[in-house]
Design a protein around this motif. Structure first.
Motif, PDB file in Angstrom:
ATOM      1  N   GLU A   1       0.665  -1.234   0.102  1.00  0.00           N
ATOM      2  CA  GLU A   1      -0.239  -0.454  -0.346  1.00  0.00           C
ATOM      3  C   GLU A   1       1.070   1.558  -0.223  1.00  0.00           C
ATOM      4  OE1 GLU A   1      -3.045   2.340  -0.174  1.00  0.00           O
ATOM      5  OE2 GLU A   1      -3.684   0.196   0.445  1.00  0.00           O
ATOM      6  N   PRO A   2       0.468   1.891  -1.193  1.00  0.00           N
ATOM      7  CA  PRO A   2       1.332   3.834  -1.031  1.00  0.00           C
ATOM      8  C   PRO A   2       0.929   4.057   0.190  1.00  0.00           C
ATOM      9  CG  PRO A   2       0.225   3.416  -3.054  1.00  0.00           C
ATOM     10  CD  PRO A   2      -0.231   1.960  -1.565  1.00  0.00           C
ATOM     11  N   LEU A   3       0.214   4.305   0.746  1.00  0.00           N
ATOM     12  CA  LEU A   3       0.181   5.299   2.078  1.00  0.00           C
ATOM     13  C   LEU A   3       0.360   4.408   3.457  1.00  0.00           C
ATOM     14  CD1 LEU A   3      -3.544   6.044   2.231  1.00  0.00           C
ATOM     15  CD2 LEU A   3      -1.633   7.581   2.109  1.00  0.00           C
ATOM     16  N   TRP A   4       0.795   3.195   2.985  1.00  0.00           N
ATOM     17  CA  TRP A   4       1.562   3.079   4.056  1.00  0.00           C
ATOM     18  C   TRP A   4       3.621   3.529   4.613  1.00  0.00           C
ATOM     19  CZ3 TRP A   4       1.584   0.373   8.641  1.00  0.00           C
ATOM     20  CH2 TRP A   4       2.075  -0.378   9.164  1.00  0.00           C
ATOM     21  N   GLU A   5       3.554   3.762   3.367  1.00  0.00           N
ATOM     22  CA  GLU A   5       5.386   4.192   3.300  1.00  0.00           C
ATOM     23  C   GLU A   5       4.977   5.670   4.706  1.00  0.00           C
ATOM     24  OE1 GLU A   5       8.145   3.193   3.805  1.00  0.00           O
ATOM     25  OE2 GLU A   5       7.471   1.253   2.922  1.00  0.00           O
ATOM     26  N   GLU A   6       3.249   6.604   4.279  1.00  0.00           N
ATOM     27  CA  GLU A   6       3.231   7.354   4.506  1.00  0.00           C
ATOM     28  C   GLU A   6       2.748   7.433   6.144  1.00  0.00           C
ATOM     29  OE1 GLU A   6      -0.019  10.769   3.511  1.00  0.00           O
ATOM     30  OE2 GLU A   6       0.392   9.903   2.495  1.00  0.00           O
ATOM     31  N   TYR A   7       2.379   6.550   6.646  1.00  0.00           N
ATOM     32  CA  TYR A   7       1.517   6.010   7.488  1.00  0.00           C
ATOM     33  C   TYR A   7       3.111   5.785   8.775  1.00  0.00           C
ATOM     34  CZ  TYR A   7      -2.917   5.778   6.482  1.00  0.00           C
ATOM     35  OH  TYR A   7      -4.367   6.578   5.379  1.00  0.00           O
ATOM     36  N   LYS A   8       3.837   5.203   7.849  1.00  0.00           N
ATOM     37  CA  LYS A   8       5.286   4.460   8.541  1.00  0.00           C
ATOM     38  C   LYS A   8       5.814   5.406   9.438  1.00  0.00           C
ATOM     39  CE  LYS A   8       8.679   0.875   8.234  1.00  0.00           C
ATOM     40  NZ  LYS A   8       9.003   0.021   6.618  1.00  0.00           N
ATOM     41  N   GLU A   9       5.923   6.380   8.527  1.00  0.00           N
ATOM     42  CA  GLU A   9       6.591   7.906   9.042  1.00  0.00           C
ATOM     43  C   GLU A   9       6.107   8.562   9.696  1.00  0.00           C
ATOM     44  OE1 GLU A   9       9.846   9.143   8.058  1.00  0.00           O
ATOM     45  OE2 GLU A   9       9.954   7.302   7.294  1.00  0.00           O
ATOM     46  N   ILE A  10       4.854   8.616  10.123  1.00  0.00           N
ATOM     47  CA  ILE A  10       4.141   9.565  11.109  1.00  0.00           C
ATOM     48  C   ILE A  10       4.050   8.861  11.966  1.00  0.00           C
ATOM     49  CG2 ILE A  10       1.763   9.740  11.534  1.00  0.00           C
ATOM     50  CD1 ILE A  10       0.990  10.211   8.198  1.00  0.00           C
ATOM     51  N   MET A  11       4.049   7.142  12.105  1.00  0.00           N
ATOM     52  CA  MET A  11       4.186   5.965  13.138  1.00  0.00           C
ATOM     53  C   MET A  11       5.715   6.487  14.575  1.00  0.00           C
ATOM     54  SD  MET A  11       1.822   3.180  11.801  1.00  0.00           S
ATOM     55  CE  MET A  11       2.347   1.890  13.189  1.00  0.00           C
ATOM     56  N   LYS A  12       6.957   6.778  13.315  1.00  0.00           N
ATOM     57  CA  LYS A  12       7.944   6.882  13.556  1.00  0.00           C
ATOM     58  C   LYS A  12       7.900   8.411  14.484  1.00  0.00           C
ATOM     59  CE  LYS A  12      10.640   4.544  10.076  1.00  0.00           C
ATOM     60  NZ  LYS A  12      10.941   4.116   9.250  1.00  0.00           N
ATOM     61  N   ASN A  13       7.478   9.917  14.212  1.00  0.00           N
ATOM     62  CA  ASN A  13       7.016  10.942  14.581  1.00  0.00           C
ATOM     63  C   ASN A  13       6.118  10.592  15.915  1.00  0.00           C
ATOM     64  OD1 ASN A  13       8.084  11.938  12.867  1.00  0.00           O
ATOM     65  ND2 ASN A  13       6.192  12.695  11.525  1.00  0.00           N
ATOM     66  N   TYR A  14       6.003   8.989  16.658  1.00  0.00           N
ATOM     67  CA  TYR A  14       4.731   9.110  17.744  1.00  0.00           C
ATOM     68  C   TYR A  14       6.111   8.046  18.651  1.00  0.00           C
ATOM     69  CZ  TYR A  14       1.489  11.541  16.636  1.00  0.00           C
ATOM     70  OH  TYR A  14      -0.502  12.967  16.289  1.00  0.00           O
TER      71      TYR A  14
END
Length: 109
Positions: free
Chosen positions: A63-76
């Motif tokens: 899923e292309p959004l997964w990489e984006e979500y992964k970056e958001i999750m790393k910020n948390y």
């Protein structure tokens, strides 16, 4: 209760190698959302991330959004172990289905 991808070839390996314990593993898809909400995520984003994982998009479709979500999750401050685990999940039951199956098993017995 650990199901396909939650335990076999995923959590099982992490525990045998001493990387994680049972308390570090996610058993049900509801727990993904709850964990993210406890980390400070907005409910809608936590739900979307859970849905991406639940629908096998991470593993099968990348899923292309997964990489984006992964970056958001790393910020948390989500640990890398959590990403490793979620990317290998095949299917996770919701808690409500498991409870329903247990009640039906008791009725049958």
């Amino acid at each position: 209760m650990y199901f396909l991808g939650g335990w076999l070839y995923n959590g099982e390996i992490l525990i045998k190698n001493g990387v994680a314990t049972l308390k570090h593993l996610t058993c049900f898809r509801d727990e993904i959302m709850i964990y993210l909400m406890h980390k400070g995520f907005d409910t809608k984003i936590a739900f979307k991330i859970m849905e991406v994982i639940y629908k096998l998009r991470v593993k099968n479709y990348k899923e292309p959004l997964w990489e984006e979500y992964k970056e958001i999750m790393k910020n948390y401050d989500i640990p890398n172990l959590y990403f490793y685990f979620l990317e290998r999940v095949n299917y996770m039951f919701p808690k409500a289905h498991v409870v329903s199956y247990v009640f039906n098993a008791f009725r049958i017995a």
